[in-house]
Design a protein around this motif. Structure first.
Motif, mmCIF file in Angstrom:
data_model
loop_
_atom_site.group_PDB
_atom_site.id
_atom_site.type_symbol
_atom_site.label_atom_id
_atom_site.label_comp_id
_atom_site.label_asym_id
_atom_site.label_seq_id
_atom_site.Cartn_x
_atom_site.Cartn_y
_atom_site.Cartn_z
ATOM 1 N N HIS A 161 44.546 25.099 -19.305
ATOM 2 C CA HIS A 161 43.743 24.615 -17.812
ATOM 3 C C HIS A 161 43.954 25.391 -16.727
ATOM 4 C CE1 HIS A 161 41.760 21.048 -20.151
ATOM 5 N NE2 HIS A 161 42.926 21.240 -20.719
ATOM 6 N N TYR A 165 46.052 21.056 -14.144
ATOM 7 C CA TYR A 165 46.401 19.699 -14.770
ATOM 8 C C TYR A 165 47.783 19.481 -14.270
ATOM 9 C CZ TYR A 165 42.954 18.665 -18.086
ATOM 10 O OH TYR A 165 41.471 18.342 -18.745
ATOM 11 N N GLU A 342 40.512 23.897 -7.615
ATOM 12 C CA GLU A 342 40.929 24.443 -8.908
ATOM 13 C C GLU A 342 40.320 25.747 -9.252
ATOM 14 O OE1 GLU A 342 41.127 20.025 -11.192
ATOM 15 O OE2 GLU A 342 39.656 21.445 -11.616
ATOM 16 N N TYR A 366 33.707 24.266 -18.320
ATOM 17 C CA TYR A 366 35.074 23.499 -18.221
ATOM 18 C C TYR A 366 34.814 22.249 -17.552
ATOM 19 C CZ TYR A 366 39.770 22.520 -16.588
ATOM 20 O OH TYR A 366 40.956 21.879 -16.376
ATOM 21 N N GLN A 370 35.308 20.080 -20.760
ATOM 22 C CA GLN A 370 36.847 20.072 -21.070
ATOM 23 C C GLN A 370 37.723 19.340 -20.134
ATOM 24 O OE1 GLN A 370 38.638 24.193 -21.718
ATOM 25 N NE2 GLN A 370 36.648 24.992 -21.898
ATOM 26 N N ARG A 371 37.559 19.340 -18.822
ATOM 27 C CA ARG A 371 38.201 18.798 -17.951
ATOM 28 C C ARG A 371 38.083 17.200 -18.021
ATOM 29 N NH1 ARG A 371 38.171 16.574 -12.796
ATOM 30 N NH2 ARG A 371 39.849 17.366 -11.381
ATOM 31 N N THR A 380 36.135 13.665 -20.660
ATOM 32 C CA THR A 380 35.341 14.476 -20.327
ATOM 33 C C THR A 380 34.030 13.885 -19.973
ATOM 34 O OG1 THR A 380 34.320 15.558 -22.314
ATOM 35 C CG2 THR A 380 36.391 16.239 -21.570
#
Length: 389
Positions: A161, A165, A342, A366, A370-371, A380
């Motif tokens: 990531h 994270y 980020e 992302y 994914q996040r 997510t």
């Protein structure tokens, strides 16, 4: 376990007392700088400056004058001793809050052995080198083996990531993979090994032009950020991304239920066409039923006739935040904050096209898929949307 006794020359003691007397600083501070105990420096001061005035620390024999070569050797020796004291001071300053049982001190020696000599580390931390080497050669306990494997998984997730994270999301990701581990254990391992989320401070430029005479919609949302299903509340806002070629402006439409970015558009201008393109994408992808609430700020783009016409034609009700109050659109601000901290603040884009590629990859590749999002239970946005279907 016996601790090796440290040795200080008479000259070191005299210089330490002289430094204390000339600096005017508290004795405890000077002792900490030199890596010694305050009681030791207090004793040396009494011997050097007793009731009868200054006196020398007793020595067995007055030193004879040194030859030129011997002087160079003595200076080199004193420099080495000073370097050692400085290393011990740095070690204590960096590790003071970690000091506890011998096990923890040995771990600090292990982690720092590439930066400082082992003997210096052991002296500074009050453990013996032989004890450290004995600890190092012990068979690995089941707990240590489990921690080592867990740390490998944490480092993998942290790297996957791109260091975005912290402990809460790492813990949620591990649980999602079936790992039964406490959040406190993850936090301790990450803290011990210097793993943390990258969070640079954001710098905000206002993109809202509310100085206009266009119609203003009432604040119907009123900070009610808890819709019960997708496509009930769509938030929207505009932000900027700096590039060497000039500003790139990004408009996003966010579903408040799933926190998914369902529409977005990027342009080199702030005209109404920018947020209208983001809204059009969201409408094409989601096809919402009439009655949707659409909060925004009071910007002229959202109050324009073209934007209001598009909302009316799809049965969407506009809502505008109070003037100068960013909390009315807090989830949208949070999304842009994550995007900036980020992604954007870690890059310097030469062209707008470079920025567009990265922004697209972050939003679609992302953030949406994914996040893990804390506001929706560390899943997510895509998962939140699917679970509600």
């Amino acid at each position: 376990m016996t601790t090796k006794r440290r040795f200080f020359t008479d000259e070191f003691k005299r210089e330490a007392v002289a430094l204390l007397e000339s600096s005017g600083r508290p004795l405890e501070h000077v002792a900490k700088d030199l890596g010694i105990q305050p009681s030791m420096l207090r004793t040396w001061r009494r011997r050097v400056s007793g009731p009868g005035g200054p006196a020398q620390v007793p020595t067995k024999q007055a030193p004879a004058p040194l030859a030129a070569g011997d002087q160079s050797a003595e200076i080199a020796r004193l420099k080495r001793e000073l370097d050692r004291v400085r290393m011990e001071r740095d070690i204590l300053e960096n590790c003071e809050h970690f000091l506890g049982a011998s096990e923890m001190r040995f771990r600090i020696v292990e982690d720092c052995r590439d930066e400082y000599p082992v003997r210096v580390l052991c002296d500074a931390l009050g453990v013996s080198p032989s004890g450290y080497y004995a600890w190092r050669t012990r068979p690995e306990s089941p707990r240590q083996a489990a921690n080592r494997q867990l740390l490998d998984d944490i480092r993998r997730l942290h790297a996957d990531h791109r260091e975005r994270y912290g402990a809460p999301r790492i813990h949620a990701a591990l649980r999602a993979q079936g790992r039964t581990v406490s959040r406190g254990r993850v936090e301790r391992l990450m803290h011990r090994h210097g793993l943390r989320a990258q969070r640079p401070r954001a710098f905000r430029v206002c993109t809202t032009d509310s100085n206009h005479a266009l119609p203003i919609a009432p604040n119907l949302l009123d900070r009610n950020f808890t819709p019960t299903a997708p496509n009930q509340v769509w938030l929207t806002d505009i932000t900027y991304v700096p590039t060497a070629a000039g500003w790139l402006y990004l408009a996003v439409v966010l579903d408040l239920f799933s926190r998914k970015a369902i529409g977005w558009a990027m342009r080199d201008h702030l005209r109404t066409e920018l947020p209208l393109a983001a809204l059009t994408m969201a409408l094409q992808r989601q096809r919402p039923a009439p009655g949707l609430l659409h909060p925004s700020d009071r910007g002229c783009q959202y109050a324009s006739a073209a934007y209001r016409k598009a909302l009316k034609s799809h049965g969407i009700t506009p809502s505008m935040s109070c003037k100068g109050n960013c909390w009315d659109n807090a989830p949208m601000e949070s999304f842009f904050g994550s995007l900036k901290s980020e992604l954007v603040h870690h890059h310097r884009y030469a062209t707008r096209e470079d920025a567009k590629r990265d922004l697209f990859g972050y939003i679609e590749g992302y953030y949406n898929r994914q996040r893990l999002h804390s506001a929706i239970g560390y899943i997510t946005p895509e998962q939140a949307e699917r679970q509600a279907a």
